[in-house]
Scaffold this active site. Sequence first.
Site, short mmCIF file in Angstrom:
data_model
loop_
_atom_site.label_atom_id
_atom_site.label_comp_id
_atom_site.label_asym_id
_atom_site.label_seq_id
_atom_site.Cartn_x
_atom_site.Cartn_y
_atom_site.Cartn_z
CG ASP A 1 -2.23 -0.87 1.01
OD1 ASP A 1 -2.13 -1.93 0.58
OD2 ASP A 1 -2.58 -0.26 2.35
CB CYS B 1 -9.44 3.08 2.70
SG CYS B 1 -9.86 2.17 1.87
CE1 TYR C 1 -7.95 -8.95 4.05
CE2 TYR C 1 -8.64 -9.52 2.49
CZ TYR C 1 -9.32 -9.04 2.67
OH TYR C 1 -10.28 -8.33 2.56
CG ASN D 1 -18.39 12.99 -0.31
OD1 ASN D 1 -17.58 12.46 -0.44
ND2 ASN D 1 -19.50 12.70 -0.95
CG HIS E 1 -16.98 10.06 -3.93
ND1 HIS E 1 -18.27 10.77 -3.54
CD2 HIS E 1 -17.49 9.93 -4.64
CE1 HIS E 1 -19.40 11.53 -4.50
NE2 HIS E 1 -18.73 9.89 -5.26
CD GLU F 1 -6.51 -1.74 -2.16
OE1 GLU F 1 -7.08 -1.87 -0.91
OE2 GLU F 1 -6.51 -0.63 -2.58
#
Length: 219
Positions: free
Chosen positions: A35, A60, A92, A103, A144, A182
Site C-alpha cells: 500500500d 481509504c 486473508y 464526504n 467517496h 493498494e
Amino acid sequence: MSQQSNAAVDAAIAAYRRGEPILVHDAADREGETDLIYPAHAVDADAVARLRNDAGGLICVALSDAVAEAWSLPFMQEQLDHPAAADHELAYDERSSFSLTVNHRDSFTGITDADRALTISRLGESARAPDTLEFAADFRAPGHVHLLRAAPELLGDRQGHTELAVALAIAADQPPAAVVCEMLDDETGEALSPADARAYADRNGFAYVEGADLIARLA
C-alpha cells in the site's frame, strides 16, 4: 531485527513524520499487497492524484479504534441488513475493517482530487482531538472516502494495512489517521509485486518497509 530492517523502519517513521508517502508490504501469506500510505492530515490534491494514478487501488482512511469510537463509526458489515452481508468470509483475515464512506460537507461531488483531499485532510486534522468534533456536523455519508476502523490493540489484534498504517502514525507521533491505497499492476491485473513496489519507491525516493519489520518493532 537486522540492522537493515531497523534502518527501513526508522526511515519509514521519519518520512511519515515529514508528511511523505510510504510503501508498506503486508505479508506474502496475507493479502500480499503493498500500500501507498500518507498521513491523512498532509494529503492535498496532488497526493490524491498520485494515489489514484500510481497506486490505483481503493483510497481509504485508516483510523484508530479510539478515534472511530469517539465518532461512533461502526463496522459496515454489522450495519448492513442484507443477505450479501451474511457469511462474509475472507481468505486473508477474519473480518473486514470497512466502516462508513464519507464526504466533507464543504465538498461538492466528493470525488474530485480536491474534494477527496479536503475530506481526507479534515479527517486527519480532526483525529488530533477527536472528542472535540461533532462528526455528523462536518461529514456526511455515504460519500467517496472509505473509512477503516483499526483493531483496538492494533498489531496485537490484527496485522492488516489498517493497523500497520495507524501504528506507523503513532510511532511518528502524528494523528492516528492514515491514507492507504493498494499498489496495482496494469500489466498483470494483480497486485504490484513487492519487487516492483520497491523499485517504484527507489525511483521516487520514497521509503519502503516490510510489514513484518513494522510488527517486530511496533507490536
